[in-house]
Design an enzyme around this catalytic site. Structure first.
Site, short mmCIF file in Angstrom:
data_model
loop_
_atom_site.label_atom_id
_atom_site.label_comp_id
_atom_site.label_asym_id
_atom_site.label_seq_id
_atom_site.Cartn_x
_atom_site.Cartn_y
_atom_site.Cartn_z
N GLU A 53 0.83 -1.21 0.00
CA GLU A 53 0.00 0.00 0.00
C GLU A 53 0.86 1.25 0.00
O GLU A 53 0.51 2.27 -0.60
CB GLU A 53 -0.94 0.01 1.21
CG GLU A 53 -2.12 -0.92 1.06
CD GLU A 53 -3.18 -0.60 2.09
OE1 GLU A 53 -3.78 0.48 2.03
OE2 GLU A 53 -3.40 -1.45 2.98
N ASN A 70 -9.68 -4.70 4.13
CA ASN A 70 -9.06 -5.93 3.60
C ASN A 70 -7.94 -6.24 4.58
O ASN A 70 -6.93 -5.52 4.61
CB ASN A 70 -8.39 -5.69 2.24
CG ASN A 70 -9.34 -5.61 1.07
OD1 ASN A 70 -9.57 -6.57 0.36
ND2 ASN A 70 -9.89 -4.42 0.87
N1 CDT Z 1 -5.91 -2.76 4.03
C1 CDT Z 1 -5.32 -2.55 5.20
O1 CDT Z 1 -5.15 -1.43 5.64
N2 CDT Z 1 -4.92 -3.64 5.86
C2 CDT Z 1 -4.18 -3.56 7.08
C3 CDT Z 1 -3.22 -4.67 7.16
C4 CDT Z 1 -2.14 -4.35 8.09
S1 CDT Z 1 -0.77 -5.31 7.85
C5 CDT Z 1 0.18 -4.55 6.70
C6 CDT Z 1 -5.05 -3.58 8.32
O2 CDT Z 1 -4.79 -2.78 9.23
O3 CDT Z 1 -5.94 -4.41 8.44
#
Ligand code: CDT
Length: 305
Positions: free
Chosen positions: A142, A193
Site C-alpha cells: 500500500e 481488507n
Molecule cells: N488494508 C489494510 O489497511 N490492511 C491492514 C493490514 C495491516 S498489515 C500490513 C489492516 O490494518 O488491516
C-alpha cells in the site's frame, strides 16, 4: 428515536481477472439484499472493485493504474449508482482513486439516497511497505501504490446523522475515532481488507479477529458512536483475509456480525440517540477531557523516551 438501518455488505474474494462489470453485479446483488432488509445505508468494503492488488509487486505503472478509477461513478460503476438511486438506498464504496493530476489514493465515497455524492474520504494511515520484500509469502505494498490522504477525518451531516468514514488500517488508531468524536460523529463507515497472516510478526495471525473487534469496540464506546465495518474476506488469490464484518453500538457491543467468508449482508437498526448516553455521561468531552495535557499527541510523531 432517530433510527437508521445500516448494512455491512461483506464480499468474498475478488479474483485478479474478475471483470469490473462482474464485481459491480455482485455489489448490486448485495445492495438489493440490504434494501430487502430495510437498509437506509449500505457499507461496501475497501477497494471493493478489484482484488487486493497491493499483495503484488508490479513494475509497470500502466498495469498499476488499471486497478484505479479515474471517475466515480464511471462507465463501469454507473449501474450501481443508478440501482441505489432507484431503490433509494445510500451507500459507501471503497476504491482506488487516480485523480486527474496523477494522485493515487485509497478512497471511500458516501453516496446519498438520490445517487449523488455526499462526501469523499481518502485513507489517512497507509500500512505495509514500499519496496519489494520477496521473503514475504505475499506483499503489502500500500505504501508503494497509495499516497496518504491529505485531509483530516471529516464528519458530515447526512441521512439525519453525523457520519464519518475511515478505511481499514485507520480503524486501529485511536486518533481516528477521537478526531471524529470531537466533531460529534454518530456513525462511522469502514471498509477493510485484512490479510490474516502478518509477516513481520506471525504471532498476531491467530488474533486477527480479536484485534479487529477490539479496536472498533473501543473506538465506538470511547466516542459514543456506531461503527459499521465491511470486509472483503476469504481466500483471495491464495491469501486468506479476515471476514467478520460487523456493526458495533455506542455501548461497544457487537450487534451484528457476518458468519461466512463470502458475499453476505449483515444489518441492524441503529438508534442514533443512543450515542448521547455515552457522549453525555462518561465521555462528556467538554466536561472531562484535559486537552492541555495531551499536546504531545499532535506535537510528536514517534516515541521520545
Ligand atoms: N488494508 C489494510 O489497511 N490492511 C491492514 C493490514 C495491516 S498489515 C500490513 C489492516 O490494518 O488491516
Amino acid at each position: 428515536m432517530r433510527e437508521l438501518t445500516v448494512a455491512a455488505a461483506q464480499m468474498g474474494p475478488v479474483a485478479r481477472d474478475e471483470p469490473r462489470a462482474h464485481v459491480v453485479g455482485r455489489l448490486t446483488k448485495l445492495l438489493r439484499a440490504a434494501h430487502a432488509r430495510g437498509a437506509d445505508l449500505v457499507v461496501f468494503p475497501e477497494l471493493a472493485l478489484t482484488t487486493f492488488f497491493p499483495r503484488w509487486w508490479e513494475d509497470d505503472q500502466a498495469a498499476v493504474d488499471a486497478w484505479f478509477e479515474t471517475e466515480m461513478p464511471g462507465p463501469q460503476t454507473q449501474a450501481l449508482f443508478d440501482e441505489a438511486a432507484s431503490l433509494g438506498v445510500a451507500f459507501c464504496l471503497g476504491y482506488a482513486e487516480l485523480t486527474p493530476d496523477g494522485h493515487h489514493y485509497n478512497t471511500q465515497v458516501l453516496v446519498g439516497k438520490d445517487g449523488r455524492r455526499l462526501a469523499r474520504f481518502r485513507k489517512v494511515h497507509i500500512p505495509g511497505h514500499d519496496s519489494n520484500e520477496p521473503w514475504r509469502p505475499f506483499q503489502h505494498l500500500e505504501r508503494r501504490y497509495f499516497e496518504p490522504g491529505p485531509d483530516e477525518f471529516g464528519v458530515w451531516d447526512a441521512l439525519g446523522a453525523r457520519v464519518g468514514m475511515m478505511i481499514c488500517n485507520d480503524r486501529r488508531w485511536p486518533e481516528t475515532y477521537r478526531v471524529m468524536g470531537l466533531q460529534g460523529v454518530e456513525l462511522i463507515c469502514c471498509g477493510y481488507n485484512t490479510p490474516v497472516h502478518y509477516a513481520p510478526d506471525p504471532s498476531q495471525d491467530v488474533l486477527a479477529g480479536f484485534h479487529n473487534q477490539l479496536v472498533m469496540q473501543a473506538g465506538a464506546y470511547q466516542n459514543g458512536t456506531w461503527v459499521v465495518a465491511a470486509a472483503k474476506g476469504g481466500v483471495e488469490e491464495g491469501v486468506d483475509s479476515l471476514s467478520q464484518s460487523c456493526i458495533v453500538a455506542p455501548s461497544g457491543q457487537v450487534v451484528a456480525q457476518a458468519y461466512t467468508q463470502d458475499d453476505e449482508v449483515v444489518a441492524a437498526a441503529c438508534d442514533l440517540e443512543w450515542c448521547k448516553r455515552y457522549k453525555g455521561t462518561l465521555f462528556d468531552f467538554d466536561r472531562y477531557r484535559r486537552p492541555e495535557l495531551y499536546t504531545r499527541i499532535t506535537a510528536q510523531k514517534g516515541v521520545q523516551p
